[in-house]
Design an enzyme around this catalytic site. Structure first.
Site, short mmCIF file in Angstrom:
data_model
loop_
_atom_site.label_atom_id
_atom_site.label_comp_id
_atom_site.label_asym_id
_atom_site.label_seq_id
_atom_site.Cartn_x
_atom_site.Cartn_y
_atom_site.Cartn_z
N LYS A 13 50.42 42.41 39.07
CA LYS A 13 50.17 42.26 37.70
C LYS A 13 50.04 43.42 36.82
O LYS A 13 50.64 43.63 35.97
CB LYS A 13 49.08 41.26 37.65
CG LYS A 13 49.10 40.02 38.28
CD LYS A 13 48.08 39.05 37.79
CE LYS A 13 46.68 39.58 38.66
NZ LYS A 13 46.74 39.57 39.87
N ARG A 88 42.21 32.69 34.16
CA ARG A 88 41.91 32.31 35.45
C ARG A 88 41.56 31.17 35.84
O ARG A 88 41.31 30.86 37.02
CB ARG A 88 41.09 33.60 36.25
CG ARG A 88 41.87 34.76 36.62
CD ARG A 88 40.93 35.68 37.04
NE ARG A 88 41.24 36.36 38.30
CZ ARG A 88 41.83 37.77 38.18
NH1 ARG A 88 41.72 38.54 37.33
NH2 ARG A 88 42.03 38.36 39.57
N ARG A 127 45.67 49.66 50.25
CA ARG A 127 45.58 50.39 48.84
C ARG A 127 44.45 51.23 48.78
O ARG A 127 43.48 51.04 49.08
CB ARG A 127 45.58 49.35 47.70
CG ARG A 127 45.34 49.92 46.28
CD ARG A 127 45.23 48.92 45.22
NE ARG A 127 44.37 47.91 45.24
CZ ARG A 127 44.44 46.92 43.96
NH1 ARG A 127 45.17 47.06 43.08
NH2 ARG A 127 43.40 45.90 44.14
N ARG A 160 39.09 50.21 46.86
CA ARG A 160 38.18 49.30 46.00
C ARG A 160 37.23 48.68 46.80
O ARG A 160 37.70 48.08 47.71
CB ARG A 160 39.29 48.47 45.13
CG ARG A 160 39.23 48.52 43.68
CD ARG A 160 40.38 48.05 42.83
NE ARG A 160 40.22 46.47 42.73
CZ ARG A 160 40.98 45.87 41.99
NH1 ARG A 160 41.97 46.29 41.33
NH2 ARG A 160 40.94 44.62 42.15
N ARG A 171 39.12 36.46 47.71
CA ARG A 171 39.79 36.40 46.29
C ARG A 171 41.22 35.45 46.54
O ARG A 171 41.47 34.78 45.46
CB ARG A 171 40.23 37.77 46.07
CG ARG A 171 39.29 38.74 45.68
CD ARG A 171 39.32 40.27 45.57
NE ARG A 171 40.58 40.74 44.81
CZ ARG A 171 41.25 41.90 44.96
NH1 ARG A 171 40.90 42.63 46.11
NH2 ARG A 171 41.97 42.23 44.29
P1 AP5 Z 1 48.86 45.72 41.53
O1 AP5 Z 1 49.90 45.68 40.43
O2 AP5 Z 1 47.30 46.42 41.47
O3 AP5 Z 1 48.53 44.05 41.55
P2 AP5 Z 1 47.35 43.25 41.00
O4 AP5 Z 1 48.09 41.76 40.80
O5 AP5 Z 1 47.06 43.93 39.44
O6 AP5 Z 1 46.33 43.36 41.65
P3 AP5 Z 1 44.79 43.66 41.77
O7 AP5 Z 1 44.10 43.42 42.90
O8 AP5 Z 1 44.36 44.65 40.47
O9 AP5 Z 1 44.44 42.06 40.87
P4 AP5 Z 1 43.16 40.97 41.10
O10 AP5 Z 1 43.83 39.77 40.17
O11 AP5 Z 1 42.77 40.74 42.30
O12 AP5 Z 1 42.40 41.97 40.46
P5 AP5 Z 1 41.59 42.15 38.86
O13 AP5 Z 1 41.52 43.62 38.85
O14 AP5 Z 1 42.31 41.47 37.85
O15 AP5 Z 1 49.47 46.07 43.00
C1 AP5 Z 1 48.48 46.07 44.00
C2 AP5 Z 1 49.03 46.92 45.27
O16 AP5 Z 1 50.41 46.54 45.47
C3 AP5 Z 1 49.16 48.24 44.62
O17 AP5 Z 1 48.91 49.17 45.76
C4 AP5 Z 1 50.76 48.50 44.35
O18 AP5 Z 1 51.20 49.71 44.43
C5 AP5 Z 1 51.28 47.43 45.06
N1 AP5 Z 1 52.62 46.72 44.74
C6 AP5 Z 1 52.67 46.16 43.69
N2 AP5 Z 1 53.69 45.67 43.41
C7 AP5 Z 1 54.62 45.64 44.80
C8 AP5 Z 1 55.90 45.45 45.22
N3 AP5 Z 1 56.81 44.82 44.28
N4 AP5 Z 1 55.95 45.82 46.70
C9 AP5 Z 1 55.30 46.58 47.12
N5 AP5 Z 1 53.94 46.75 46.75
C10 AP5 Z 1 53.69 46.49 45.59
O19 AP5 Z 1 40.34 41.47 38.95
C11 AP5 Z 1 39.03 41.80 39.79
C12 AP5 Z 1 38.13 40.98 39.77
O20 AP5 Z 1 37.43 41.00 38.26
C13 AP5 Z 1 38.24 39.62 40.08
O21 AP5 Z 1 38.23 39.16 41.39
C14 AP5 Z 1 37.29 38.89 39.31
O22 AP5 Z 1 35.79 38.87 40.11
C15 AP5 Z 1 37.10 39.55 38.02
N6 AP5 Z 1 37.86 39.07 36.93
C16 AP5 Z 1 39.16 39.73 36.45
N7 AP5 Z 1 39.55 38.75 35.42
C17 AP5 Z 1 38.78 37.65 35.19
C18 AP5 Z 1 38.83 36.49 34.66
N8 AP5 Z 1 39.73 36.35 33.70
N9 AP5 Z 1 37.98 35.67 34.97
C19 AP5 Z 1 36.94 35.72 35.72
N10 AP5 Z 1 36.77 36.81 36.61
C20 AP5 Z 1 37.84 37.90 36.29
#
Ligand code: AP5
Length: 228
Positions: A13, A88, A127, A160, A171
């Site tokens: 994402k 979410r 990562r 992280r 997660r």
């Molecule tokens: P990346 O692009 O970072 O993927 P991502 O989907 O953004 O992953 P996140 O781990 O950031 O998402 P998340 O949804 O768990 O965490 P968030 O920060 O939103 O890519 C991941 C890895 O894969 C990277 O190393 C990248 O290089 C690699 N990659 C990407 N594309 C690739 C491909 N095509 N091929 C190979 N490798 C690839 O949320 C964190 C926490 O915040 C949540 O757990 C929750 O506690 C809280 N939170 C956030 N939003 C909310 C909400 N709306 N409601 C409640 N709690 C929330």
């Protein structure tokens, strides 16, 4: 253009959100990044959210809705936005719809990045991020030249807190239980586009760009509307 990116943790994402932001000139709003910054700064939001994030749980809806309402009210969102990580829960999605409706707006597309749980575990457990410039590395697919050191700024690399295997598993469970129902919600509204996100980053990006370009061409052909 008003977009939501939906998908498992690690589905890409953030990676794709940044690219869309550069291509279409609209801000990428990552609720995870905003929360991590709040935790780092020790704000009240950060103190409340941190304990949920560490455990791989969702931060309560009331905190998230307030955060997003404030962010979307900023000037840079007038021409559109990309929501990465919000909504979410069904409650968050309904609140977003109500908020947009008040302004006579709609979401133009919801981009679902499709990956398997196995791919997520592989990606996230390997990562590493630069503590100075935030650059993203992967020990399997994109390792730094020197172990533990950023290629760009020589900052130290870290993992992280929520990328440890037991928290990744948590997660994933949380997604399947609380976020997956959004796929049906947006399929029913006709906004959902699904992309195979196990493909290479460039290929996923090109596929998304193709869909968004045809969407913006259609909007231009229809003339100015509240959804543009
Ligand atoms: P990346 O692009 O970072 O993927 P991502 O989907 O953004 O992953 P996140 O781990 O950031 O998402 P998340 O949804 O768990 O965490 P968030 O920060 O939103 O890519 C991941 C890895 O894969 C990277 O190393 C990248 O290089 C690699 N990659 C990407 N594309 C690739 C491909 N095509 N091929 C190979 N490798 C690839 O949320 C964190 C926490 O915040 C949540 O757990 C929750 O506690 C809280 N939170 C956030 N939003 C909310 C909400 N709306 N409601 C409640 N709690 C929330």
């Amino acid at each position: 253009m008003r977009l939501v990116i939906l998908g498992l943790p690690g589905s890409g994402k953030g990676t794709q959100g940044i690219r869309i932001s550069e291509d279409f000139g609209i801000p990428q709003i990552s609720t995870g990044d905003i929360l991590r910054q709040a935790v780092k700064e020790g704000t009240e939001l950060g103190r409340k959210a941190g304990r949920y994030m560490e455990q791989g749980q969702l931060v309560p809806d009331d905190l998230m809705v307030e955060l997003v309402v404030q962010r979307l009210a900023k000037e840079d969102c007038r021409a559109g936005f990309i929501l990465d990580g919000f909504p979410r829960t069904i409650h968050q999605a309904e609140t977003l719809d109500a908020l947009l409706k008040e302004k006579d707006m709609v979401l133009d597309a919801v981009l679902k990045l499709q990956v398997s749980d196995e791919a997520v575990i592989r990606r996230l457990s390997h990562r590493r991020l630069c503590s100075r410039c935030g650059a993203d590395y992967n020990l399997l697919t994109k390792p730094p030249k020197e172990e533990g050191i950023c290629d760009h700024c020589s900052g130290g690399l870290y993992q992280r807190e929520d990328d440890r295997e037991e928290t990744i598993a948590q997660r994933l469970q949380v997604y399947h239980r609380q976020t997956k129902p959004l796929e049906a919600y947006y399929r029913d509204s006709g906004a959902l586009s699904i992309f195979d996100a196990e493909k290479d980053v460039e290929e996923v990006s090109a596929n998304i760009k193709g869909v968004l370009k045809s969407l913006s061409t259609t909007q231009l052909a229809q003339g100015p509307t509240s959804s543009g």
